[in-house]
Design a protein around this motif. Structure first.
Motif, mmCIF file in Angstrom:
data_model
loop_
_atom_site.group_PDB
_atom_site.id
_atom_site.type_symbol
_atom_site.label_atom_id
_atom_site.label_comp_id
_atom_site.label_asym_id
_atom_site.label_seq_id
_atom_site.Cartn_x
_atom_site.Cartn_y
_atom_site.Cartn_z
ATOM 1 N N ARG A 80 0.830 -1.208 0.000
ATOM 2 C CA ARG A 80 0.000 0.000 0.000
ATOM 3 C C ARG A 80 0.866 1.261 0.000
ATOM 4 O O ARG A 80 0.492 2.288 -0.591
ATOM 5 C CB ARG A 80 -0.945 0.007 1.200
ATOM 6 C CG ARG A 80 -1.973 -1.108 1.169
ATOM 7 C CD ARG A 80 -2.697 -1.179 -0.154
ATOM 8 N NE ARG A 80 -3.706 -2.235 -0.192
ATOM 9 C CZ ARG A 80 -4.326 -2.624 -1.284
ATOM 10 N NH1 ARG A 80 -4.043 -2.060 -2.449
ATOM 11 N NH2 ARG A 80 -5.228 -3.590 -1.241
ATOM 12 N N ASN A 119 1.713 1.721 -3.510
ATOM 13 C CA ASN A 119 0.580 2.294 -4.231
ATOM 14 C C ASN A 119 0.545 3.815 -4.061
ATOM 15 O O ASN A 119 0.243 4.546 -5.014
ATOM 16 C CB ASN A 119 -0.741 1.716 -3.726
ATOM 17 C CG ASN A 119 -0.958 0.262 -4.098
ATOM 18 O OD1 ASN A 119 -1.571 -0.494 -3.355
ATOM 19 N ND2 ASN A 119 -0.445 -0.143 -5.257
ATOM 20 N N GLN A 144 -4.621 4.820 0.180
ATOM 21 C CA GLN A 144 -3.565 3.806 0.255
ATOM 22 C C GLN A 144 -2.965 3.752 1.670
ATOM 23 O O GLN A 144 -2.656 2.678 2.187
ATOM 24 C CB GLN A 144 -2.437 4.107 -0.741
ATOM 25 C CG GLN A 144 -2.916 4.489 -2.135
ATOM 26 C CD GLN A 144 -2.963 6.000 -2.308
ATOM 27 O OE1 GLN A 144 -3.326 6.728 -1.394
ATOM 28 N NE2 GLN A 144 -2.605 6.459 -3.498
ATOM 29 N N GLU A 198 -5.292 2.045 4.098
ATOM 30 C CA GLU A 198 -5.179 0.584 3.998
ATOM 31 C C GLU A 198 -3.881 0.087 4.628
ATOM 32 O O GLU A 198 -3.871 -0.957 5.281
ATOM 33 C CB GLU A 198 -5.271 0.159 2.537
ATOM 34 C CG GLU A 198 -6.645 0.378 1.923
ATOM 35 C CD GLU A 198 -6.787 -0.264 0.566
ATOM 36 O OE1 GLU A 198 -6.913 -1.499 0.491
ATOM 37 O OE2 GLU A 198 -6.784 0.468 -0.435
#
Length: 309
Positions: free
Chosen positions: A152, A155, A205, A208
């Motif tokens: 994440r 990301n 992101q 998460e």
């Protein structure tokens, strides 16, 4: 005017080397996979070697078997993650362009697909080596969160899978794209364009990474160190439940995938009931929540029966 947190301009490629007329890059996304696999592998080796944590004070497998299983896990992540993305998110596109399925360097991996790939690979490995599958499932539940965390973060660095527009103080201005089904603000209706608009978005992101990676990782690790491995199925049940709930919540703040956004469905729902609906990520997370609850119930019922007997 709303204050925006500028996006840190980090190059997705750590470095690039020109070789034989081509450019080869090491990207943060690839490094995240490598770091997650190594961290999970080291945790798995350490935990599987502590006999006191396991039923009957017996380790579930030898160090050699743990190393061998890593190969099956890596294959499950790559093959399952890619095929999951192809089947869950863009089946129509890849049906028309099957050659693009192999273009992993263009991105496109699905956690739910990678999870299924790992489950299948580890199931086969355990069956071939007479290893208790539930014990290994519990072990892997503790080893997965580091990979989720690093993934994440990657990301975020790639400025992908970002959130919906927001007015919260920590909204981030990503180098985002604009989709307008009716061409208000974009050049052509129904297409995506890069835009310099001052739009603050949820850094979903990072949400998460914090929930699926840090919080869930700490919970299952503490459980394991306090004896949850002695109740087969409990740790993996908590992982499935925790991930499913975390992902379901974050999807309220994460921008839906572009292929699900249309003029009459700007929220990108895949299932709708009037004005309400759920996204693809939420749809895929609901079975994980159900499986998690079932595994927890299974583990606790078995423990109660064992105590009575």
């Amino acid at each position: 005017m709303q204050a925006l947190i500028p996006f840190p301009e980090i190059d997705p490629a750590i470095f690039t080397l020109p070789l034989f007329g081509m450019e080869f890059s090491l990207r943060w996304y690839a490094l995240a996979y490598i770091a997650g696999i190594i961290a999970g592998w080291r945790m798995g080796v350490a935990l599987s070697g502590k006999a006191r944590l396991w039923p009957g004070n017996e380790v579930p497998m030898s160090r050699e078997k743990a190393d061998d299983m890593l190969t099956w896990i890596v294959l499950g992540i790559i093959l399952g993650g890619r095929l999951g993305y192809v089947l869950f998110y863009k089946p129509g596109y890849y049906l028309e362009n099957p050659g693009d399925i192999l273009r992993l360097w263009d991105g496109g991996m699905a956690f739910h697909g990678g999870l299924l790939g790992v489950i299948i690979g580890v199931w086969i490995f355990c069956a071939r080596n007479a290893i208790n599958k539930m014990n290994i499932a519990d072990l892997l539940a503790v080893c997965v969160p580091p990979g989720l965390f690093f993934g994440r973060i990657a990301n975020f660095i790639n400025a992908e899978l970002y959130g919906r527009p927001t007015d919260v103080a920590w909204g981030v201005k990503f180098p985002s794209m604009c989709f307008d089904p009716v061409a208000q603000g974009c050049a052509v209706a129904g297409q995506w364009f890069y835009t310099g608009a001052e739009v603050a978005r949820h850094p979903s992101q990072l949400y998460e990474a914090g929930l699926e990676g840090l919080l869930l990782g700490v919970i299952v690790l503490v459980m394991a160190l306090r004896g949850s491995f002695k109740v087969p199925g409990l740790t993996v049940g908590v992982f499935f439940l925790g991930y499913g709930v975390s992902r379901f919540i974050v999807e309220f703040y994460r921008l839906a995938d572009d292929q699900f956004i249309t003029a009459d469905n700007p929220a990108g729902y895949v299932m709708r009931l009037g004005e309400w609906g759920i996204t693809k990520g939420q749809q895929l997370s609901l079975p994980m929540v159900a499986l998690g609850i079932a595994l927890i119930a299974y583990a606790l019922i078995r423990r109660r029966r064992a105590a009575v007997a």
